[in-house]
Scaffold this motif. Structure first.
Motif, PDB file in Angstrom:
ATOM      1  N   UNK A 141     -29.384 -68.772   1.708  1.00  0.00           N
ATOM      2  CA  UNK A 141     -29.248 -67.576   2.339  1.00  0.00           C
ATOM      3  C   UNK A 141     -29.900 -67.507   3.884  1.00  0.00           C
ATOM      4  N   UNK A 142     -30.804 -68.545   4.044  1.00  0.00           N
ATOM      5  CA  UNK A 142     -31.296 -68.506   5.362  1.00  0.00           C
ATOM      6  C   UNK A 142     -30.410 -68.937   6.541  1.00  0.00           C
ATOM      7  N   UNK A 143     -30.181 -68.116   7.646  1.00  0.00           N
ATOM      8  CA  UNK A 143     -29.115 -68.472   8.509  1.00  0.00           C
ATOM      9  C   UNK A 143     -29.325 -69.691   9.357  1.00  0.00           C
ATOM     10  N   UNK A 144     -28.379 -70.334   9.739  1.00  0.00           N
ATOM     11  CA  UNK A 144     -28.719 -71.599  10.420  1.00  0.00           C
ATOM     12  C   UNK A 144     -29.298 -71.209  11.887  1.00  0.00           C
ATOM     13  N   UNK A 145     -29.018 -69.980  12.460  1.00  0.00           N
ATOM     14  CA  UNK A 145     -29.557 -69.575  13.606  1.00  0.00           C
ATOM     15  C   UNK A 145     -30.986 -69.657  13.561  1.00  0.00           C
ATOM     16  N   UNK A 146     -31.597 -68.986  12.741  1.00  0.00           N
ATOM     17  CA  UNK A 146     -33.063 -69.220  12.332  1.00  0.00           C
ATOM     18  C   UNK A 146     -33.525 -70.760  12.333  1.00  0.00           C
ATOM     19  N   UNK A 147     -34.302 -70.826  13.404  1.00  0.00           N
ATOM     20  CA  UNK A 147     -34.567 -72.514  13.537  1.00  0.00           C
ATOM     21  C   UNK A 147     -36.003 -72.659  13.144  1.00  0.00           C
ATOM     22  N   UNK A 148     -36.871 -71.498  12.924  1.00  0.00           N
ATOM     23  CA  UNK A 148     -38.142 -71.733  12.725  1.00  0.00           C
ATOM     24  C   UNK A 148     -38.716 -71.367  11.196  1.00  0.00           C
ATOM     25  N   UNK A 149     -39.642 -72.281  10.534  1.00  0.00           N
ATOM     26  CA  UNK A 149     -40.041 -71.820   9.287  1.00  0.00           C
ATOM     27  C   UNK A 149     -41.212 -71.313   9.209  1.00  0.00           C
TER      28      UNK A 149
END
Length: 256
Positions: free
Chosen positions: A140-148
């Motif tokens: 569910x984590x969008x690919x646009x969210x680049x940082x962990x």
């Protein structure tokens, strides 16, 4: 778990032999072989266990994460860290290809083995975690969210360092907040992050909400972030990344 222990034991035995011989041959060969096997396993697990739409995105994300463990002398060419390129695998499309580029078969030097062991542990633990999610996992984590969560950054405008403790696919704040702290070049629909700011840079402890466009990822930092709230989220710091406490890791299984 048994296979992982066996692989680690084999590599450790080779390391002991190399210390006695003063070389890196046996260790390099065993460790390189185990890295290749672990990378191939992660690639297979991603194809088998993740739904078709998410597998490609997750593969890119996993390759980007694993680049933290590339030895310094290998951080060149297609592995080079530069603005805008960290999250682009370039010609590297899988964990197996990253291992091939980072640890050439005949060239693993003894000083590279620490990074090799760290990558091996991460490959094994990541494959196991995805396997445990079962088949058809829908990330569910969008690919646009680049940082962990746990990633270190430097603020592009204000210069301080910090660590990510929460992510949002778009700005969670009110329009009034956006009007006050914006404008943002990529708008309020870009990912935003809740972060702890390093008290070495800002003595008064505070938590911020920051737009992704303003955060420069720092994957190779050797100095951890200091903040009174760190123990609420993390219990360790390794290879430029703060490690989530087990209770937090269970809540954020898509971050590591």
């Amino acid at each position: 778990a048994t296979a992982t222990a066996t692989a680690t034991a084999a590599a450790t035995a080779a390391a002991d032999a190399d210390r006695q011989d003063g070389g890196a041959g046996a260790l390099g060969q065993v460790l390189r072989r185990e890295l290749g096997s672990a990378a191939a396993r992660l690639d297979r697990v991603l194809v088998r266990n993740v739904d078709a739409l998410g597998a490609t995105a997750m593969r890119r994300r996993e390759v980007s994460r694993l680049k933290r463990f590339v030895p310094p002398e290998r951080r060149q060419g297609q592995l080079l860290l530069s603005k805008g390129s960290w999250y682009q695998p370039g010609g590297i499309a899988s964990a197996s290809e990253l291992v091939e580029a980072a640890f050439p078969v005949e060239e693993m030097a003894f000083e590279e083995t620490e990074a090799g062991f760290a990558m091996l542990r991460r490959l094994q633990s990541r494959a196991l975690a995805i396997e445990n999610e079962g088949r058809g996992w829908n990330c569910s984590k969008p690919e646009s969210v680049l940082l962990d969560i746990g990633a270190l950054y430097r603020h592009r405008k204000h210069g301080y360092r910090g660590v990510i403790v929460q992510w949002f696919s778009a700005c969670p704040a009110s329009q009034e907040w956006v009007n006050e702290w914006g404008p943002f070049e990529n708008g309020a629909e870009q990912p935003f992050y809740r972060t702890l700011v390093d008290t070495k840079d800002r003595p008064n402890p505070f938590m911020t909400l920051a737009a992704q466009e303003n955060l420069e990822y720092l994957p190779y930092e050797s100095e951890p972030i200091e903040h009174p709230k760190m123990a609420d989220f993390f219990n360790d710091f390794e290879w430029g990344h703060h490690v989530l406490k087990p209770s937090m890791a269970e809540m954020f299984r898509e971050d590591w």
